[in-house]
Structure formats: structure tokens, C-alpha cells
Write an enzyme that holds these catalytic residues in place. Structure first.
Site, PDB file in Angstrom:
ATOM      1  N   PRO A   1      36.405  39.590  75.874  1.00  0.00           N
ATOM      2  CA  PRO A   1      35.921  39.227  74.526  1.00  0.00           C
ATOM      3  C   PRO A   1      34.673  40.003  74.158  1.00  0.00           C
ATOM      4  O   PRO A   1      33.701  40.044  74.915  1.00  0.00           O
ATOM      5  CB  PRO A   1      35.645  37.729  74.659  1.00  0.00           C
ATOM      6  N   CYS A   2      34.698  40.643  72.977  1.00  0.00           N
ATOM      7  CA  CYS A   2      33.622  41.568  72.627  1.00  0.00           C
ATOM      8  C   CYS A   2      32.543  40.939  71.758  1.00  0.00           C
ATOM      9  O   CYS A   2      31.528  41.575  71.489  1.00  0.00           O
ATOM     10  CB  CYS A   2      34.188  42.799  71.922  1.00  0.00           C
ATOM     11  N   GLN A   3      32.722  39.704  71.298  1.00  0.00           N
ATOM     12  CA  GLN A   3      31.739  39.110  70.392  1.00  0.00           C
ATOM     13  C   GLN A   3      30.317  39.104  70.951  1.00  0.00           C
ATOM     14  O   GLN A   3      29.369  39.367  70.208  1.00  0.00           O
ATOM     15  CB  GLN A   3      32.167  37.687  70.012  1.00  0.00           C
TER      16      GLN A   3
END
Length: 342
Positions: free
Chosen positions: A80-82
Site C-alpha cells: 500500500p502506497c498511501q
């Protein structure tokens, strides 16, 4: 060994990275993700098994058992890149960055022939670069030199201005650069110009995914005043939002705006179906882009299934899947690089 690599995809979502690898010639064995709703899209379009699983709690043995041992093995993933986005870092730390470390540790234990990870470029700078250095050190110590690319997606057949961090590594093999596509610089017109027109809030009878968000009367007036490539500054004063009248709002011109036909699209986000969320207005029709158009701009094939045919797609859910996806054609370029390395 077979020339057709076998892929296990961690954080697989609806299977965009897997699909790109499949189009390049890989065989998709399995995908792991916590969102069970992604099962239909992953399995229907890629053929592998979807497993609802928290990658942070997985063991290497679960992955090892997937590979046949008769073909090159690939471990792929996009943590997950958030937490690595510039916006996110302004507000709070996010424990999800630990999933990057987990991915590296699993790769080091599994020892596949190839490892690939896709993420946002700001991961290189997150926590002064310490997270990526940790990732790199774990793989280097396990025998994987890394080829790191900040890819301009429009060079790889994606009709969209998007920058993504791509890592490809291999044991005992030389990895070359990502190979640009022949159809470099695809435009919005090339990607979605053939789709039949629809109105705001409507869907096409033959494709439930070709559906667009409704617009309030005020936003419809704004839409009609919007010019392709323009900003809300082109509007009459009475249409401007209160936030745009304040000094802090004047630095955000790329909302409530239309795309341009003969340019790549802006970066698709999880809110790409909303006119007020970015430059997501259709170049010509008075509406925001549809879910199908967003998917095509992410280079999903036109027939890609996101939900069963008897189920009404949710704008918010499918929009999130599309915005979070690895552009399929970038995945294909990664697959082509792996095949060249065989």
C-alpha cells in the site's frame, strides 16, 4: 525449465499487475490481498487463485508451495502506497510502511528467480530514504541486485501522466531496463474516444461500468463553463467555490477541470470518477469520466471484469480499485523485462 515464468502476486488487488505480467507471457498462480471483494476480478481476468490474506502475517512457506519448481519463479507486489504519498506525510505516520519490509523479508526467504515491486516514487525519500534503503539492503544481502526505475507511464503505452517506482531484481541474472512501448504517448482520445456518449448520472445499457457520477445543478453549470485543459479560474465569479476565493485555495487549479483529448490523462486517483476531485471532467461531454473510461486510462483492457455481470458496480469501490491499480501496460513492460532476463 519452462520459459513461462510463474507469478505469485502480493497485495494483488483486482489483479492489474498480474494482468500485465500475464499479457507479457507469465502464468499467474495466486494473488493475496485483504480485500475479498477483489476475488472476482482477480480470478476472472487472470486465472490464478485469489486468497484473502494479510501479507503482514504470511510465512514464506505459503508462497514456496505455490511454485512448481519447473519454471522460473516471480514474486511480485505493490505494498500500500498511501503512507509514502506527499499528502499523507504531512499529517501522520502510518504503520503500513512496515509492509515494504515484510515484502523484502518474504522475498529473501522464498528466494524466487525474480522479484518485482511497484510503488510511488516518494518511497525513495520517505523517512529520509531509510525505508527504501532497508528494502534494498535486505534484498542485496539475499543475493538480489536491484534495478530501480522511476517510470514515466506514458512511455509504456499508458494514456496517462503517472510516475511510478519500479524495482526488478533477479538472482544470478542480469536485468535490463524497462522496454518502452511502441505506442508511446497515447492520448485520451485514443483510449476513450470510441466509447458511446452518456449523460451525467447515467450508464450505458451494454456496459454497466460505463457509468458516470451525477452532478448537482451548480456543478453542471461549472462543468458547462469548464474548458479542456482549463481551470476554475476560467469560470464566472459566481460559480467559484468559497475555498477558491481564499488564498490557500488558489494553489489548486487542477480540480473541477476537463481533460484534453489530444494529451495523456492526468494521474488517475481513487476519486477519479468525481468532477470536483481533479481534472476528471470529460473533454467534451458534460460529465465526469465513467468508471470504464477511468479503467481504460489505467490501460485495463476494455473487457476487464471488476464485478459479476449481475452486480451493479459501486462508484466508490470500483473507483478505488481502479485508482489504486498498477497500470496494466506498465505491468506488461515489467513482464517483458523479466522474460528478456531468462
Amino acid at each position: 525449465m519452462s520459459a513461462r515464468p510463474e507469478v505469485v502476486d502480493l497485495f494483488c488487488g483486482v489483479g492489474a499487475l498480474s494482468h500485465g505480467l500475464k499479457l507479457a507471457g507469465c502464468r499467474i498462480l495466486a494473488g493475496y490481498d485483504t480485500d475479498e471483494r477483489c476475488k472476482h476480478a482477480f480470478e476472472t481476468n487472470n486465472g490464478g487463485e485469489f486468497v484473502k490474506r494479510d501479507v503482514g502475517k504470511m510465512s514464506a512457506y505459503e508462497i514456496m508451495g505455490r511454485y512448481s519448481g519447473d519454471a522460473p519463479s516471480v514474486l511480485a507486489g505493490c505494498a500500500p502506497c498511501q503512507p509514502f504519498s506527499t499528502y499523507k506525510q504531512r499529517y501522520a505516520e502510518d504503520p503500513q510502511w512496515g509492509l515494504v519490509r515484510k515484502f523484502a523479508e518474504l522475498a529473501a526467504e522464498v528466494q524466487p528467480d525474480f522479484v518485482t515491486m511497484e510503488n510511488v516514487p516518494s518511497l525513495l525519500r520517505y523517512k529520509d530514504g531509510s525505508v527504501f534503503r532497508m528494502f534494498k539492503d535486505i534484498l542485496n544481502e539475499a543475493g538480489y541486485p536491484l534495478r530501480v526505475t522511476v517510470a514515466k507511464c506514458e512511455l509504456f503505452g499508458v494514456p496517462q501522466k503517472r510516475r511510478r517506482l519500479v524495482v526488478v531484481a533477479a538472482r544470478g541474472r542480469k536485468i535490463g531496463p524497462l522496454i518502452p512501448a511502441e505506442n508511446v504517448g497515447r492520448t485520451v482520445r485514443e483510449a476513450i474516444g470510441h466509447l458511446p456518449p452518456i449523460e451525467a448520472g447515467a450508464k450505458h445499457a451494454n456496459d454497466p461500468l460505463h457509468t458516470s457520477s451525477s452532478l448537482s445543478d451548480l456543478n453542471m453549470r461549472r462543468m458547462k463553463a469548464a474548458k479542456p485543459g482549463g481551470t476554475w479560474r476560467d469560470w464566472p465569479e459566481d460559480l467559484r467555490a468559497d475555498c477558491h476565493r481564499r488564498a490557500s485555495g488558489k494553489t489548486y487549479p487542477g480540480v473541477y477541470a476537463r481533460m484534453m483529448w489530444d494529451e495523456p490523462a492526468p494521474t488517475m486517483t481513487t476519486q477519479c470518477f468525481g468532477f470536483g476531485n481533479g481534472r476528471f471532467g470529460h473533454p467534451e461531454q458534460d460529465r465526469a469520466i465513467s468508471l470504464r473510461e477511468a479503467a481504460l486510462l489505467q490501460s485495463f483492457p476494455e473487457g476487464y471484469e471488476f464485478v459479476p455481470t449481475n452486480e451493479k458496480p459501486s462508484m466508490k469501490e470500483v473507483g478505488r480499485w481502479i485508482g489504486n491499480a498498477v497500470p496494466v501496460e506498465l505491468g506488461r513492460a515489467i513482464g517483458n523485462t523479466i522474460l528478456v532476463g531468462l
